[in-house]
Structure formats: C-alpha cells, structure tokens
Design a protein around this motif. Structure first.
Motif, PDB file in Angstrom:
ATOM      1  N   ASP A   9      90.672 -68.710  31.166  1.00 57.36           N
ATOM      2  CA  ASP A   9      90.418 -69.804  32.104  1.00 57.36           C
ATOM      3  C   ASP A   9      91.640 -70.245  32.911  1.00 57.36           C
ATOM      4  O   ASP A   9      91.950 -71.423  32.982  1.00 57.36           O
ATOM      5  CB  ASP A   9      89.808 -70.989  31.351  1.00 57.36           C
ATOM      6  N   ASP A  35      87.211 -65.879  33.368  1.00 54.64           N
ATOM      7  CA  ASP A  35      87.504 -66.886  34.381  1.00 54.64           C
ATOM      8  C   ASP A  35      88.958 -66.806  34.834  1.00 54.64           C
ATOM      9  O   ASP A  35      89.629 -67.807  35.033  1.00 54.64           O
ATOM     10  CB  ASP A  35      87.138 -68.299  33.922  1.00 54.64           C
ATOM     11  N   GLY A  52      84.101 -63.782  33.087  1.00 54.01           N
ATOM     12  CA  GLY A  52      83.713 -65.175  32.950  1.00 54.01           C
ATOM     13  C   GLY A  52      82.683 -65.554  33.991  1.00 54.01           C
ATOM     14  O   GLY A  52      82.403 -64.783  34.922  1.00 54.01           O
ATOM     15  N   ASN A  53      82.118 -66.728  33.879  1.00 50.28           N
ATOM     16  CA  ASN A  53      81.080 -67.164  34.808  1.00 50.28           C
ATOM     17  C   ASN A  53      81.595 -67.399  36.227  1.00 50.28           C
ATOM     18  O   ASN A  53      80.813 -67.520  37.162  1.00 50.28           O
ATOM     19  CB  ASN A  53      80.365 -68.421  34.280  1.00 50.28           C
ATOM     20  N   ASN A  54      82.921 -67.431  36.421  1.00 50.53           N
ATOM     21  CA  ASN A  54      83.492 -67.581  37.759  1.00 50.53           C
ATOM     22  C   ASN A  54      84.161 -66.308  38.277  1.00 50.53           C
ATOM     23  O   ASN A  54      84.789 -66.338  39.329  1.00 50.53           O
ATOM     24  CB  ASN A  54      84.507 -68.728  37.778  1.00 50.53           C
ATOM     25  N   HIS A  77      83.304 -64.378  27.115  1.00 50.69           N
ATOM     26  CA  HIS A  77      83.756 -65.624  27.736  1.00 50.69           C
ATOM     27  C   HIS A  77      83.139 -66.830  27.032  1.00 50.69           C
ATOM     28  O   HIS A  77      83.820 -67.805  26.759  1.00 50.69           O
ATOM     29  CB  HIS A  77      83.423 -65.653  29.228  1.00 50.69           C
ATOM     30  N   GLN A  79      80.035 -68.435  28.041  1.00 46.67           N
ATOM     31  CA  GLN A  79      79.218 -69.317  28.871  1.00 46.67           C
ATOM     32  C   GLN A  79      77.759 -69.362  28.441  1.00 46.67           C
ATOM     33  O   GLN A  79      77.044 -70.291  28.801  1.00 46.67           O
ATOM     34  CB  GLN A  79      79.329 -68.944  30.355  1.00 46.67           C
ATOM     35  N   TYR A  80      77.296 -68.403  27.665  1.00 48.66           N
ATOM     36  CA  TYR A  80      75.890 -68.379  27.256  1.00 48.66           C
ATOM     37  C   TYR A  80      75.651 -68.996  25.885  1.00 48.66           C
ATOM     38  O   TYR A  80      74.540 -68.964  25.378  1.00 48.66           O
ATOM     39  CB  TYR A  80      75.356 -66.943  27.285  1.00 48.66           C
ATOM     40  N   TYR A  83      76.485 -75.782  24.297  1.00 47.49           N
ATOM     41  CA  TYR A  83      77.433 -76.711  23.680  1.00 47.49           C
ATOM     42  C   TYR A  83      76.925 -77.277  22.363  1.00 47.49           C
ATOM     43  O   TYR A  83      77.678 -77.839  21.589  1.00 47.49           O
ATOM     44  CB  TYR A  83      77.766 -77.855  24.655  1.00 47.49           C
ATOM     45  N   HIS A 106      85.894 -70.428  27.962  1.00 48.74           N
ATOM     46  CA  HIS A 106      84.871 -71.226  28.635  1.00 48.74           C
ATOM     47  C   HIS A 106      84.985 -72.729  28.419  1.00 48.74           C
ATOM     48  O   HIS A 106      84.825 -73.484  29.362  1.00 48.74           O
ATOM     49  CB  HIS A 106      83.461 -70.748  28.282  1.00 48.74           C
ATOM     50  N   THR A 107      85.253 -73.199  27.211  1.00 51.08           N
ATOM     51  CA  THR A 107      85.274 -74.647  26.974  1.00 51.08           C
ATOM     52  C   THR A 107      86.570 -75.303  27.430  1.00 51.08           C
ATOM     53  O   THR A 107      86.627 -76.521  27.542  1.00 51.08           O
ATOM     54  CB  THR A 107      85.067 -74.974  25.480  1.00 51.08           C
TER      55      THR A 107
END
Length: 158
Positions: A9, A35, A52-54, A77, A79-80, A83, A106-107
């Motif tokens: 990230d 990310d 990553g999601n980005n 990553h 993202q799936y 939380y 991710h977090t």
C-alpha cells in the motif's frame, strides 16, 4: 534462517520500493502485497508481487504461494476478505491452500497474529497508514517452522 521483507500500500509513492531495499539490503525475499500503483512494472523488479484493488494497469497475479524453509506462505492483497470475520476468511484460505502463513495488505494497519500453527501478517502501509499506526513495513524471519515478525517504522520525512 531466511529474512523476508514485506511491504504494501504505497499507493503511487514509487520511491518506497527502493527505500525499503536500501533499508534492508540483505533480505532473502522482498514481497509487495499490492496497491503499489507503480508508474511502471519495472519498479517492482526483485519483489514477489500481487495485485491490489488499485493496481488497475499492472498485470499481476491476485495471489501467490511461496515455500520458505518449512513453511508455505499465501500472499494476497486482501480486498476480498471484508472487515468482519476477517481472520476466519484468512484461516480458510490457508487451510484450502495448505499454507501456514497468510500475508496481506489492504487495511493499512500492521498485524502479526499467531493462531495455533497459523500466522497472519500485514505490514501496514508505507505511505498511508490507518488506525493510528505509523508508516511501516515488516521484516519476517523464518527458521524451519518458526516464524517471527517485527515492524519497521518509516520516518515522516520519507
């Protein structure tokens, strides 16, 4: 014993990949949990990377597995995972993939958790920390089946 440096990230802060290598020049492995938003893929040379999601423009795998000493790492990553009940989802992926160490990002918050024979590691974010954490990366040592993790804080000036 193997030294594994894990980052995640950095969200377009391309200098972080070289900064981490300069801080930890004797690592056996470098892992990027996604990310990166790297300006070009060559910036990730030398890293085992996941998407990553980005990371829209980067052609990277969604997950990776890596055998180091007597443990197998599952890298994604994250993202799936959601939380809520995140640790249950991570454990399920470890069991289904026959792995002992779950590494994700991710977090943007550092995590080192041992649950029986399973380990969960999140290096935090090198650029955009959350939850009161500082900019960080993780140094993981693996010796046989033993896994340890320390977080390294990145100075504000970086």
């Amino acid at each position: 014993m193997k030294k594994v440096v894990v980052m995640s990230d950095n969200h377009g802060n391309d200098s972080m990949m070289e900064y981490i290598k300069a801080q930890e020049p004797h690592a056996d492995y470098y892992i990027h949990c996604g990310d990166s938003e790297a300006s070009y893929k060559e910036l990730l040379t030398g890293y085992i990377c996941v998407k990553g999601n980005n990371d829209w423009s980067l052609d990277l795998p969604m997950e990776a597995k890596l055998q180091i000493e007597d443990v197998t790492l599952f890298i994604t990553h994250g993202q799936y995972l959601g939380y809520f009940n995140r640790e249950l989802a991570m454990k399920d992926l470890l069991i289904r993939n026959h792995c002992q160490v779950f590494i994700s990002g991710h977090t943007h918050m550092p995590l080192f958790l041992k649950d029986g024979s399973y380990y969960y590691i999140n290096p935090g974010s090198t650029s955009l920390p959350r939850g009161g954490s500082k900019k960080s990366y993780a140094v993981v040592t693996i010796d046989g089946q033993a896994v340890d993790c320390v977080f390294k804080e990145i100075p504000r000036s970086q």
